[in-house]
Design a protein around this motif. Structure first.
Motif, PDB file in Angstrom:
ATOM      1  N   ARG A 197      28.300  37.028  36.836  1.00 29.88           N
ATOM      2  CA  ARG A 197      28.837  36.553  35.567  1.00 29.88           C
ATOM      3  C   ARG A 197      27.727  35.925  34.742  1.00 29.88           C
ATOM      4  NH1 ARG A 197      33.489  31.889  34.473  1.00 29.88           N
ATOM      5  NH2 ARG A 197      33.304  31.953  32.193  1.00 29.88           N
TER       6      ARG A 197
ATOM      7  N   VAL B  84      35.370  40.412  37.294  1.00 28.58           N
ATOM      8  CA  VAL B  84      34.565  40.655  38.495  1.00 28.58           C
ATOM      9  C   VAL B  84      35.180  41.725  39.379  1.00 28.58           C
ATOM     10  CG1 VAL B  84      33.743  39.635  40.655  1.00 28.58           C
ATOM     11  CG2 VAL B  84      33.488  38.380  38.511  1.00 28.58           C
TER      12      VAL B  84
ATOM     13  N   VAL C  85      29.034  40.651  34.056  1.00 33.34           N
ATOM     14  CA  VAL C  85      30.330  40.544  33.383  1.00 33.34           C
ATOM     15  C   VAL C  85      30.419  39.197  32.665  1.00 33.34           C
ATOM     16  CG1 VAL C  85      31.492  42.071  35.012  1.00 33.34           C
ATOM     17  CG2 VAL C  85      31.445  39.607  35.458  1.00 33.34           C
ATOM     18  N   GLU C  86      31.340  39.115  31.714  1.00 32.74           N
ATOM     19  CA  GLU C  86      31.460  37.902  30.906  1.00 32.74           C
ATOM     20  C   GLU C  86      32.401  36.868  31.496  1.00 32.74           C
ATOM     21  OE1 GLU C  86      32.534  39.100  27.009  1.00 32.74           O
ATOM     22  OE2 GLU C  86      30.591  40.019  26.542  1.00 32.74           O
ATOM     23  N   SER C  87      33.320  37.290  32.367  1.00 31.59           N
ATOM     24  CA  SER C  87      34.321  36.345  32.872  1.00 31.59           C
ATOM     25  C   SER C  87      34.618  36.628  34.334  1.00 31.59           C
ATOM     26  CB  SER C  87      35.611  36.454  32.055  1.00 31.59           C
ATOM     27  OG  SER C  87      36.231  37.718  32.253  1.00 31.59           O
ATOM     28  N   ASP C  88      35.187  35.628  35.010  1.00 28.48           N
ATOM     29  CA  ASP C  88      35.585  35.799  36.406  1.00 28.48           C
ATOM     30  C   ASP C  88      36.663  36.863  36.543  1.00 28.48           C
ATOM     31  OD1 ASP C  88      33.811  33.859  37.204  1.00 28.48           O
ATOM     32  OD2 ASP C  88      35.284  32.230  37.130  1.00 28.48           O
TER      33      ASP C  88
END
Length: 287
Positions: free
Chosen positions: A216, A187, A181-184
């Motif tokens: 991430r 998640v 994934v690109e961001s927290d």
């Protein structure tokens, strides 16, 4: 399944470089999936003078003989045949992929080429154009680690996951499923979706141990790093347009840089239940 019982073979492109490692890797795959092995060397003799044709054919015969010995030493019970064909190696492998369970080729050493992007590599061309899954073997043997597959919620990634489950089952390995994934903030949702995805696909493979990871980062970089401990990486050719004759960014990153063998799959349905990673369901009865 008895060895050689499948109706379509593992087709191996035998070139001048890395012929023995790809023969050994392909033999192990053929043994795991009950397939025969067909070694093929293609060359354009029409462009050569008569003496060169004779020397080139002798060299091709030597390559195939050495690859046959390597395959037999790796898996003595796998039936092996060999063939020399006149013509382009890439075009021939792509054409014959229509009736192959899987095509195996060497990577030409590109996994060790950190700064180059070899778009004209035969392995990349075959992986982008073949009509069946393509296994790109490495020159060094992989570790005895898990089967790694990357998923992202796309339909193509689900197909890759189905093949990865079949590979892990056939090779008696555990399965590592990674969602990048690109961001927290993403998640939590990815964790829930991954759990549901694995529960659905794992229902038919209760003997496969599965580890799930949500990480991430940039998908290609993360999966290349995860692949360093894997015995095999399974990836969809591309996530958004599975039948398009090209490769996505993630599959290209893995082909170029993953140290493990990479199985590139394309399709809209899963592997036959009793055949493991190969053609989409029902297709193995076609040839």
């Amino acid at each position: 399944m008895a060895l050689g019982s499948g109706t379509t073979p593992v087709l191996v492109g035998v070139g001048p470089d890395g012929a023995l490692p790809v023969a050994r890797t392909a033999a192990r795959v053929a043994a795991a999936h009950g397939r025969a092995l067909h070694l093929m060397h293609a060359f354009n003799w029409a462009a050569l003078e008569a003496p060169a044709v004779s020397a080139s054919r002798s060299h091709a015969e030597e390559l195939l003989a050495e690859a046959t010995v390597a395959a037999n030493q790796s898996e003595p019970d796998v039936p092996v045949t060999a063939e020399i064909i006149e013509g382009s190696a890439v075009a021939t492998l792509v054409r014959k992929s229509e009736t192959a369970f899987l095509v195996a080729v060497g990577d030409g050493g590109m996994a060790h080429c950190d700064r180059c992007i070899p778009a004209d590599s035969p392995a990349v061309q075959v992986a982008a154009r073949a009509d069946c899954p393509v296994l790109v073997a490495r020159q060094e043997p992989p570790p005895t680690g898990p089967v790694l597959v990357g998923v992202d919620g796309s339909a193509s990634a689900e197909i890759a996951l189905a093949w990865a489950y079949a590979c892990a089952s056939r090779h008696r390995s555990h399965l590592l499923v990674a969602w990048v994934v690109e961001s927290d903030a993403a998640v939590g949702e990815a964790t829930d979706r991954l759990a549901a995805l694995v529960a659905r696909h794992g229902a038919g493979q209760p003997g496969v141990m599965v580890e799930c990871r949500v990480v991430r980062g940039e998908p290609g970089d993360v999966l290349v790093e995860q692949s360093r401990a894997a015995q095999l990486v399974v990836v969809a050719a591309r996530g958004d347009e599975p039948w398009r004759g090209m490769l996505g960014a993630v599959s290209q990153s893995l082909l170029y840089h993953a140290p493990a063998p990479v199985l590139v799959v394309r399709g809209v349905s899963g592997p036959p239940a009793d055949d493991g990673p190969g053609h989409p369901a029902g297709r193995d009865q076609r040839p």
